[in-house]
Design a protein around this motif. Sequence first.
Motif, mmCIF file in Angstrom:
data_model
loop_
_atom_site.group_PDB
_atom_site.id
_atom_site.type_symbol
_atom_site.label_atom_id
_atom_site.label_comp_id
_atom_site.label_asym_id
_atom_site.label_seq_id
_atom_site.Cartn_x
_atom_site.Cartn_y
_atom_site.Cartn_z
ATOM 1 N N ASN A 1 2.015 7.132 -6.842
ATOM 2 C CA ASN A 1 0.777 7.786 -7.285
ATOM 3 C C ASN A 1 -0.222 6.810 -7.900
ATOM 4 O O ASN A 1 -0.886 7.119 -8.890
ATOM 5 N N GLN A 2 -0.333 5.638 -7.303
ATOM 6 C CA GLN A 2 -1.279 4.620 -7.749
ATOM 7 C C GLN A 2 -2.356 4.386 -6.692
ATOM 8 O O GLN A 2 -2.853 3.274 -6.525
ATOM 9 N N LYS A 3 -2.707 5.450 -5.981
ATOM 10 C CA LYS A 3 -3.635 5.322 -4.873
ATOM 11 C C LYS A 3 -5.012 4.847 -5.335
ATOM 12 O O LYS A 3 -5.641 4.018 -4.686
ATOM 13 N N GLY B 1 0.817 -1.215 0.000
ATOM 14 C CA GLY B 1 0.000 0.000 0.000
ATOM 15 C C GLY B 1 0.845 1.257 0.000
ATOM 16 O O GLY B 1 0.527 2.231 -0.698
ATOM 17 N N LYS B 2 1.913 1.251 0.776
ATOM 18 C CA LYS B 2 2.810 2.410 0.817
ATOM 19 C C LYS B 2 3.460 2.643 -0.544
ATOM 20 O O LYS B 2 3.563 3.777 -1.014
#
Length: 108
Positions: free
Chosen positions: A11-13, A4-5
């Motif tokens: 920038n793939q949130k 997740g980090k």
Amino acid sequence: EKFGKEMTEYNQKAVYKSMLPVKQAVSDLIFSAQDTLLMAKNSLVQNALFQQVVEENSPVGASDIYIFCGIVAYIYNHYELAADLVRKRHELEKIMSRRSLWSGVTAF
């Protein structure tokens, strides 16, 4: 969690957030049947995830949660719950501009 980090750093949130319902369903299938405490924890995580997509006004995210929770419920023989989740997803999709398409589960 490292994955997740890294997704956030690159920038793939949005992609990461779209994967969370799948991740939660897989976690439920792998671990929950053996550990009732873990099942309760997963339920809390799932509820928090659902609350987040509601607050963000994300019907696609909510639909995805209904899809994967329905599949997990069906696999664990909770047919009434699975049917209820399918009904909720169908009601939600009536107000969406498009349906969620997950490898043919739209007919599920």
